[in-house]
Design a protein around this motif. Structure first.
Motif, mmCIF file in Angstrom:
data_model
loop_
_atom_site.group_PDB
_atom_site.id
_atom_site.type_symbol
_atom_site.label_atom_id
_atom_site.label_comp_id
_atom_site.label_asym_id
_atom_site.label_seq_id
_atom_site.Cartn_x
_atom_site.Cartn_y
_atom_site.Cartn_z
ATOM 1 N N TYR A 36 9.550 -0.479 2.942
ATOM 2 C CA TYR A 36 8.194 0.043 2.967
ATOM 3 C C TYR A 36 7.673 0.059 4.397
ATOM 4 N N GLN A 38 4.072 0.247 6.565
ATOM 5 C CA GLN A 38 2.628 0.035 6.399
ATOM 6 C C GLN A 38 1.919 0.199 7.735
ATOM 7 N N GLY A 41 -4.580 -0.830 7.941
ATOM 8 C CA GLY A 41 -5.623 -0.309 7.073
ATOM 9 C C GLY A 41 -5.130 0.518 5.917
ATOM 10 N N LYS A 42 -3.829 0.618 5.765
ATOM 11 C CA LYS A 42 -3.247 1.424 4.692
ATOM 12 C C LYS A 42 -2.390 0.564 3.774
ATOM 13 N N GLY A 43 -2.129 1.095 2.570
ATOM 14 C CA GLY A 43 -1.206 0.414 1.689
ATOM 15 C C GLY A 43 0.239 0.700 2.094
ATOM 16 N N PRO A 44 1.172 -0.123 1.652
ATOM 17 C CA PRO A 44 2.583 0.122 1.969
ATOM 18 C C PRO A 44 3.055 1.433 1.348
ATOM 19 N N LEU A 46 6.475 3.712 0.366
ATOM 20 C CA LEU A 46 7.921 3.678 0.183
ATOM 21 C C LEU A 46 8.589 4.618 1.180
ATOM 22 N N PHE A 89 8.478 -3.557 5.803
ATOM 23 C CA PHE A 89 8.834 -4.612 4.857
ATOM 24 C C PHE A 89 10.104 -4.212 4.105
ATOM 25 N N PHE A 106 9.328 -9.398 -1.504
ATOM 26 C CA PHE A 106 9.217 -8.805 -0.178
ATOM 27 C C PHE A 106 9.648 -9.766 0.923
ATOM 28 N N GLY A 107 10.206 -9.192 1.983
ATOM 29 C CA GLY A 107 10.391 -9.948 3.208
ATOM 30 C C GLY A 107 9.047 -10.132 3.901
ATOM 31 N N LYS A 108 9.039 -10.874 4.981
ATOM 32 C CA LYS A 108 7.785 -11.219 5.652
ATOM 33 C C LYS A 108 7.272 -10.111 6.564
ATOM 34 N N SER B 42 2.922 -11.043 4.280
ATOM 35 C CA SER B 42 3.649 -10.176 3.371
ATOM 36 C C SER B 42 2.895 -10.034 2.050
ATOM 37 N N LEU B 43 3.514 -9.372 1.109
ATOM 38 C CA LEU B 43 2.894 -9.118 -0.186
ATOM 39 C C LEU B 43 3.379 -10.134 -1.209
ATOM 40 N N LEU B 92 -3.833 -5.281 -3.655
ATOM 41 C CA LEU B 92 -3.168 -3.990 -3.802
ATOM 42 C C LEU B 92 -2.738 -3.761 -5.240
ATOM 43 N N PHE B 104 2.074 2.108 -4.017
ATOM 44 C CA PHE B 104 0.900 1.280 -3.804
ATOM 45 C C PHE B 104 -0.347 2.112 -3.546
ATOM 46 N N GLY B 105 -1.489 1.536 -3.946
ATOM 47 C CA GLY B 105 -2.756 2.075 -3.521
ATOM 48 C C GLY B 105 -3.041 1.669 -2.080
ATOM 49 N N GLU B 106 -4.211 2.087 -1.581
ATOM 50 C CA GLU B 106 -4.568 1.794 -0.193
ATOM 51 C C GLU B 106 -5.061 0.365 -0.021
ATOM 52 N N ARG B 109 -9.937 -4.478 0.640
ATOM 53 C CA ARG B 109 -10.014 -5.542 1.635
ATOM 54 C C ARG B 109 -11.223 -6.407 1.376
#
Lengths: 116, 113
Positions: A36, A38, A41-44, A46, A89, A106-108, B42-43, B92, B104-106, B109
């Motif tokens: 992923y 990122q 300010g955005k989501g991850p 793919l 990620f 997920f990795g870090k 991370s997530l 998320l 994923f969504g945005e 926050r």
């Protein structure tokens, strides 16, 4: 053990260079390995994913290399551009035949900076 | 793919209050997930939300703190209850599409003062 180890934590590359990010996993039952991207300010999003039946998958400038025996996989970004600067990620999951136990570990993350 | 909309995109909340985050998907999906991403981290999966059944929570997350609703195949909510500054994170929503791809969504926050 449900763990994915990612390195390096941060990476600085010159424009046009190759960015390489590595991940290692413990659980041999993992059978789906996505990456992923990122932006702040955005989501991850793919980027690319691989299953263990192939050793390499390429999409444009992005390539995943997979080594099942070593339990490692890596992302290569060829001809890196400043627009590639983001956090990357790696992740792993057990999709199996039915996908009923789908959870991503997920990795870090790796903060990539591509200098112009 | 899937288009995932989250509301609110960001909020600042007071300690002890609760906030409900909404997730709307542009297509029907069976599996929806809620993740937390702490600043610079991370997530981490909070829970899996399937329509018609109770959410399944991961270790370290409990329903009283993070109640989830999944009334239909395109919508879910996550509530962060009795918030403390440690709950300041990005939350998320994600959905599984096709052969296992997760979108994923945005993110929402959240800052807790």
């Amino acid at each position: 053990q449900q763990q994915v180890k990612q390195s390096p934590q941060s990476l600085i590359v010159q424009k046009g260079g190759i960015s390489i990010i590595n991940c290692a996993y413990e659980n041999t039952a993992f059978d789906y390995f996505p990456w992923y991207q990122q932006f702040p300010g955005k989501g991850p999003a793919l980027l690319i994913a691989i299953r263990p039946d192939v050793s390499e998958k390429k999409e444009g400038r992005f390539t995943i290399s997979f080594n099942k025996s070593a339990k490692q996989f890596s992302l290569h970004i060829m001809d890196s551009q400043p627009g590639d600067s983001a956090t990357y990620f790696c992740a792993a999951s057990m999709i199996g035949s039915g996908g009923s136990n789908y959870k991503l570990t997920f990795g870090k993350g790796t903060l990539l900076t591509v200098n112009p | 793919s899937a288009v995932i909309s989250q509301k609110p995109s960001r909020d600042i909340c007071q300690r002890g209050t609760s906030l409900t985050i909404q997730c709307q998907v542009d297509s029907q999906v069976t599996m929806m997930f809620w993740y937390r991403q702490q600043p610079g981290q991370s997530l981490t999966l909070i829970a899996t939300a399937n329509q018609g059944s109770e959410a399944t929570y991961e270790s370290g997350f409990v329903i009283d703190k993070f109640p989830i609703s999944r009334p239909n195949l395109t919508f879910s909510t996550l509530t962060v209850s009795n918030m403390s500054p440690e709950d300041s994170s990005i939350y998320l929503c994600s959905v599984r599409v096709g052969a296992g791809e997760l979108f994923f969504g945005e993110g929402s926050r959240l800052t807790v003062l």
